[in-house]
Design an enzyme around this catalytic site. Sequence first.
Site: not given
Lengths: 310, 428
Positions: A59, A86, A136
């Site tokens: 994609t 993080k 999608h």
Amino acid sequence: MSFPHRHLLGIKGLSEQDIIYLLDRADEAVKISRQREKKTSTLRGLTQINLFFEASTRTQASFELAGKRLGADVMNMSVANSSVKKGETLVDTAMTLNAMRPDVLVVRHSSAGAVALLSQKVGCPVINAGDGAHEHPTQALLDALTIRRAKGKVGRLIVAICGDVLHSRVARSNILLLNALGARVRVVAPSTLLPSGIADMGVEVFQSMEDGLRDADVVMMLRLQRERMAGSFVPSVREYFRYYGLDADKLSLAKPDALVMHPGPMNRGVEIASDIADGPQSVIELQVEMGVAVRMAVMETLMLSEGNQP
Amino acid sequence: MKPRVLANVRIVDPSTGIDEIGDIVIIDGRISAIGADAAGMAPPSGAEIEDCAGLIAVPGLVDACVHIGEPGAEHRETIASASRAAARGGVTSIIMMPDTDPVIDDVALVDFVQRLARDEAVVRVHPAAALTKGLKGEEMTEFGLLLEAGAVWLSNGRHTVDNPAVMRRAMTYARDFGAVIAVATQDQRLGATGVMNEGLFASWLGLPGIPREAEIIPLERDLRLAGLTGARYHAMSISVPQSADVIRDAKARGLAVTAGISINHLTLNETDIGEYRTFFRLSPPLRTEDDRRAMVAALAEGVIDIIVSAHDPQDVDTKRLPFADAENGAIGLETMLAAALRLYHSGDVPLMRLVDALSTRPARILGLEAGTLAPGARADIALIDADYPWVVSKDDLISKSKNSPFEDARFTGKVLQTLVAGVTVHRA
């Protein structure tokens, strides 16, 4: 006629006219991709950022190529191994990128609704490249374009969507889009792979491929994730393939000219037999080509529409 | 302190069944006379007389399920800030859930909470103690010592005790102390990945669902064990009518069982989630509108005994996230009464029953000196204008966290004054 939406977050909310507008524009984009000189200057000077919180080679490549063919500057950010790991939140990442003044953000995320959340925090159009098990939209558009080019229409065709509907954003977007264009949609899957309330989602529900594929014009296979094969949702690969894998016998129940589709990447020998994937009815490669065209059409539409001018 | 008279006020007191207009005379923090009779008497000398015509006086609310971030997450809410939010909502007694950090599973922590509450809180704060050490569902806490120190009941927080043998023994032992065990039932595995009510709406959103059976199955198990052990059992937060049905049956069998529901589940439903609004992500999850209506009926009937705010402060770190990644919970102390009045204005629940569920009955279940306006009682009172129109604004909320599912909601009815032991702790 124009396209009245700032973002493309899902098929939900699009009218039949909106969808046809994008498909028509994608037909034009196909021509560009088939020329020797593929680069245009439509989006010259504009910046496209592909922000993928979930890895996806295909994609991402498709969106990147689409942007480049339109002349945009494309930057890929795979966040799977960056600051988000993080502890930076999605919203902070969005605001950081927004400060870099992109003209479009293409976003994939593993959580449903994440792309919509991000779109509220940025000043440019956002394209949903897949959010969790939600939607999608460019996949559904490229599937529709593929069907329309191969069959000449979408309305009134019988489309069987087979496999892991429960976890599939592709299935949800396709159910919405195909219904909007007037197709008859079926889903075929073991009940452990169907969402609650599926019968009210505008589809006919089948638990057997033999019933579900009968007289179908299009057979759309879905990918089954590896971690769902061994006992959690289905007992084993071989049992799944036996009952739900698309092979020549099962395909023979569909119309003789039925299309075979798969959003990729395929698990050969799990949801689809190799000879069918490579066989004469398969339009899987055409889907990939249409993917670039549809994404060109979507980006061009959103980035050049009046309300979205920088 | 000068004597006070709240004059010409409509008094609604479920503990005595009184609904009449009259005066409330308060001397030394206690109600000395009340009702039409009190209005006929001469006020005590030097009394401060306040005309409350048009207002309703109810016993101060008793909120049996309040999560507070102190100790451990003071940035979300402290005992002091929660108590001010409570006063604003007419809540004069709050039961603090033990799922703090550290967990309230030890006498020293019960003491800590009580000391802090005495020094800093403007309403009464009663700790609930953990049923098992660390809320892990494995080892019993010191029930006797905890109760003696002032814990009002034993709760396993947000978690069901998975192991039925542990639950049975805890119930058996708790019975000897007459303690109430309060549990939110949710099977950790059946609803494991779920983040909202299972069904069509979740399916379209692509979110994993929590089936209603995840609540019902452990509830049915616990009620069997309550029958076996004779323990007092309180289902803290039920959300589906099938749970109300099993509670009704258990009561009919004579078990010492009661049930509560959060105000959210009486006034909201799953469609309020809309496009992934995380302030509506709750545990148990918001259910369907049919479920909500059935629960309102079960409340009116009295099968569901009490209403709680389930006040659960969360900040942007835990809520401004994709829906599946966000935490559960909503604040509710400031809005519980106003939201509950929706059920009165809609005609679904009489005012007397509503006040009973918000004050008198929780006080009775918990054994607290509260929930009544009878002469001699402590003057914990909420004064309400039941017809006052207002809109909830995020900026007006005084809770340290702002995760209210009623942001921008329109309410009819507001708490204008809250008294604790005769002293005004909130005035709108």
